[in-house]
Design an enzyme around this catalytic site. Structure first.
Site, PDB file in Angstrom:
ATOM      1  N   SER A 185      27.941  36.535  31.701  1.00 14.59           N
ATOM      2  CA  SER A 185      27.149  35.769  32.329  1.00 14.59           C
ATOM      3  C   SER A 185      27.335  34.175  32.391  1.00 14.59           C
ATOM      4  O   SER A 185      27.397  33.755  33.567  1.00 14.59           O
ATOM      5  CB  SER A 185      25.668  35.837  31.636  1.00 14.59           C
ATOM      6  OG  SER A 185      25.257  37.174  31.620  1.00 14.59           O
ATOM      7  N   HIS A 240      24.341  30.225  30.176  1.00 14.73           N
ATOM      8  CA  HIS A 240      24.308  30.145  31.790  1.00 14.73           C
ATOM      9  C   HIS A 240      24.154  28.620  32.195  1.00 14.73           C
ATOM     10  O   HIS A 240      25.047  28.397  33.318  1.00 14.73           O
ATOM     11  CB  HIS A 240      22.924  30.723  32.224  1.00 14.73           C
ATOM     12  CG  HIS A 240      22.596  32.453  31.861  1.00 14.73           C
ATOM     13  ND1 HIS A 240      21.485  32.679  32.090  1.00 14.73           N
ATOM     14  CD2 HIS A 240      23.536  32.953  31.568  1.00 14.73           C
ATOM     15  CE1 HIS A 240      21.680  34.127  31.676  1.00 14.73           C
ATOM     16  NE2 HIS A 240      22.995  34.469  31.281  1.00 14.73           N
TER      17      HIS A 240
END
Length: 266
Positions: A185, A240
């Site tokens: 991610s 992230h």
């Protein structure tokens, strides 16, 4: 809206608004007068990665991205989605040997791990996943965006972007919360941020603008208790954020690739 028909062996261009006739004719004259422009348009129309104007590459057009996806899938299978002992060997530090209850402990464990030569741990958490939906979602996003970076900006640029996004996202996540995390991610967020900001300098990537908005909103939601309330567990929020910031940094600092088309289109 314009359309072209064939009448009497000739092509006829129909314009929705007659006021557009002059600029359209000027563009047509420019197209006819410049053979190199015609060559570029013809080459674009025969692009092996665009089908019907849409980005549709095959595996041979992005072998590095495909390799990363395959490696993530193999790792997910080999670790039993994080259940086997192999998982500890792929985390940022080995949680069986170090404590991580405070920032000082995490920093000491990190420095000791580097000193012992376990350099692979800087990037190996990227390939750890703890559910198949997580693997699939990250793989789809990485293929869609990363394949474009590999094709337009080259393999070297993709490798640099992958490594920087990985180091920043993994490092930030570890220093904030410890080694119990994994997934692509952070890299995906880095590639998305790079594509979005670099696109402002030289349009060449295809993705809906709403994708960036969705990703940022989802990242912000991750810093709230909502995902845990919904039974989704705690998200790797710092990964992230770190990946996204790394992608923006790469877009600003890296010169445009020689393969990058001139401003105005692909």
């Amino acid at each position: 809206m314009h359309r072209i028909t064939e009448e009497g062996g000739q092509q006829v261009l129909w314009l929705e608004d007659s006021d557009e006739a002059e600029p359209v004719l000027a563009a047509l004259d420019q197209f006819i007068a410049q053979p190199e422009l015609r060559a570029e348009v013809n080459a674009a129309s025969r692009s092996p990665v665009h089908v019907g104007g849409r980005w549709q590459p095959s595996p041979k057009h992005a072998p590095l991205v495909l390799s990363a996806i395959v490696l993530a899938a193999i790792t997910a299978w080999a670790t039993g989605l994080g259940q086997s002992e192999l998982t500890a060997w792929l985390m940022f530090v080995d949680p069986r040997e170090y404590g991580w209850g405070s920032f000082d402990l995490r920093l000491t464990a990190f420095l000791d791990t580097l000193a012992s030569g376990q350099i692979w741990r800087l990037v190996s958490p990227d390939f750890l996943h703890f559910s198949w939906p997580h693997v699939i979602f990250n793989s789809v996003m990485l293929w869609f965006l990363g394949s474009q970076v590999e094709w337009f900006d080259g393999k070297g640029r993709l490798i640099a972007l992958f490594l920087v996004a990985s180091l920043v996202s993994n490092g930030l996540q570890y220093l904030v919360s410890g080694p119990l995390f994994g997934g692509l991610s952070g890299v995906v967020y880095g590639v998305l941020a790079y594509c979005w900001l670099s696109q402002q300098r030289a349009p060449r990537f295809q993705f809906p603008p709403a994708l960036v908005i969705f990703a940022v909103v989802w990242m912000l939601i991750g810093f709230t208790p909502l995902p845990e309330w919904l039974g989704m567990g705690r998200m790797a929020n710092e990964a992230h954020l770190g990946g996204f910031l790394a992608g923006l940094l790469m877009a600003v600092t890296m010169p445009l690739s020689k393969k990058t088309p001139p401003e105005g289109g692909v």
